[in-house]
Design a protein around this motif. Structure first.
Motif, PDB file in Angstrom:
ATOM      1  N   ARG A  60     -17.879  48.895   7.750  1.00  0.00           N
ATOM      2  CA  ARG A  60     -16.922  50.013   7.775  1.00  0.00           C
ATOM      3  C   ARG A  60     -15.515  49.488   7.498  1.00  0.00           C
ATOM      4  O   ARG A  60     -15.193  48.347   7.844  1.00  0.00           O
ATOM      5  N   ALA A  61     -14.670  50.351   6.914  1.00  0.00           N
ATOM      6  CA  ALA A  61     -13.299  49.960   6.532  1.00  0.00           C
ATOM      7  C   ALA A  61     -12.324  50.215   7.681  1.00  0.00           C
ATOM      8  O   ALA A  61     -12.370  51.285   8.301  1.00  0.00           O
ATOM      9  N   VAL A  76      -7.301  48.908  15.385  1.00  0.00           N
ATOM     10  CA  VAL A  76      -7.307  50.051  16.301  1.00  0.00           C
ATOM     11  C   VAL A  76      -8.437  50.974  15.867  1.00  0.00           C
ATOM     12  O   VAL A  76      -8.462  51.428  14.713  1.00  0.00           O
ATOM     13  N   GLY A  83     -21.042  53.584  13.642  1.00  0.00           N
ATOM     14  CA  GLY A  83     -20.409  52.285  13.346  1.00  0.00           C
ATOM     15  C   GLY A  83     -19.227  52.018  14.256  1.00  0.00           C
ATOM     16  O   GLY A  83     -19.100  50.931  14.850  1.00  0.00           O
ATOM     17  N   THR A  84     -18.354  53.000  14.388  1.00  0.00           N
ATOM     18  CA  THR A  84     -17.186  52.800  15.253  1.00  0.00           C
ATOM     19  C   THR A  84     -17.594  52.725  16.719  1.00  0.00           C
ATOM     20  O   THR A  84     -16.971  52.002  17.501  1.00  0.00           O
TER      21      THR A  84
END
Ligand SMILES: Cc1cc2nc3c(=O)[nH]c(=O)nc-3n(C[C@H](O)[C@H](O)[C@H](O)COP(=O)(O)OP(=O)(O)OC[C@H]3O[C@@H](n4cnc5c(N)ncnc54)[C@H](O)[C@@H]3O)c2cc1C
Ligand code: FES
Length: 260
Positions: A60-61, A76, A83-84
């Motif tokens: 993930r970006a 952050v 994913g987060t």
């Protein structure tokens, strides 16, 4: 522009802390120092997958939020999906795969223009490192949905806050704070990151006041380095790949900011 070394790096998480609705994850990196507005592709080394067979997610970006003198990078995170959620669980001693720094970041303000940083929600992340670079000359305007999210304002210095529900600061949109500032003095250059409707409002306001603006956009990114074309966004000159031509785009190149 700073280029990423070839290949992803396996790096340790050195700290994790919750800041209101957000999680700040710090990793020890020995890669090149990023420029403000650049991003990294992140994946947890362990348990990075879904279902019983743990099919791996794509990385993930994430914008780099801060770089410390010892090379530590802060990210952050807002937990919005699988994913987060996994990255937000990481703590000291865990490891991540990291690729970056990637993309084009912010450019310094044109001569005699006062930088105004406008952040919405987790869009505060790239503005933290940009404020570190610009110092006290930058005016910081931040918008959040409620008090828990507004705790993120503590990650920057001296930001003026707006909340949707009025629980902290101005009740209303951060773009109302920006409209006031541009009405007082239009010799500004605006740097913004946040949800697409906020960025579109910033773009339109800046166009109205003839103020240059640099917008850090988001789109779904699979590779992060130009190979998959999954991240294209329309500009006045046709489609661009946000991961290599952005994520920071000059607002003047956009007819409007489309929903991601
Ligand atoms: C250049 C760049 C920088 C970013 N920086 C940060 C950051 O600093 N902190 C942070 O928390 N997040 C950041 N993001 C967004 C982050 O990459 C997504 O939230 C993450 O990929 C979601 O993955 P997930 O598996 O948790 O959720 P998913 O299930 O993949 O998505 C959850 C929800 O978010 C939406 N979504 C997913 N990816 C994106 C995206 N790239 N843009 C817009 N909506 C998306 C999905 O449509 C869905 O509604 C950034 C994205 C980009 C492209
Ligand atoms: S994310 Fe693959 S081309 Fe941009």
């Amino acid at each position: 522009m700073t280029f990423a070394p070839l290949g992803r790096r396996r790096v340790p998480v050195t700290a994790r802390r919750a800041v209101g609705a957000y999680v700040v994850v710090a990793v020890a990196d020995d890669g090149p120092a990023p420029e403000a507005g650049q991003f990294y592709m992140l994946a947890a080394v362990e348990r990075w997958g879904g279902g019983t067979d743990e099919r791996p997610f794509l990385p993930r970006a994430f914008s780099v939020a801060r770089r410390h003198d010892d090379g530590t990078l802060d990210f952050v995170l807002e937990d919005v999906g699988p994913g987060t959620e996994r990255l937000c669980e990481l703590g000291e001693g865990d490891e991540v795969w990291l690729l970056g720094p990637l993309g084009r970041g912010f450019e310094r303000p044109r001569q005699a223009r006062r930088p105004i940083l406008v952040g919405g929600g987790v869009g505060i992340a790239p503005l933290m490192i940009w404020q570190d670079v610009l110092g006290a000359s930058a005016l910081v305007l931040l918008g959040f949905r409620d008090a828990a999210h507004a705790e993120g304002a503590a990650l920057l210095r001296g930001g003026r806050v707006a909340t949707d529900d009025g629980s902290v600061g101005h009740r209303g949109l951060v773009t109302e704070l920006l409209a006031f500032e541009l009405g007082c003095d239009a010799r500004a250059e605006v740097y913004a990151c946040g949800p697409p409707p906020m960025l579109e409002a910033v773009r339109a306001l800046c166009a109205e006041h003839d103020v240059p603006a640099q917008l850090a956009l988001e789109s779904g990114m699979a590779c992060g380095f130009g190979a998959c074309f999954g991240c294209v966004v329309p500009t006045k000159d046709g489609y661009v790949r946000l991961c290599v031509d952005g994520p920071v785009l000059d607002a003047a190149t956009l007819d409007r900011v489309e929903a991601a």
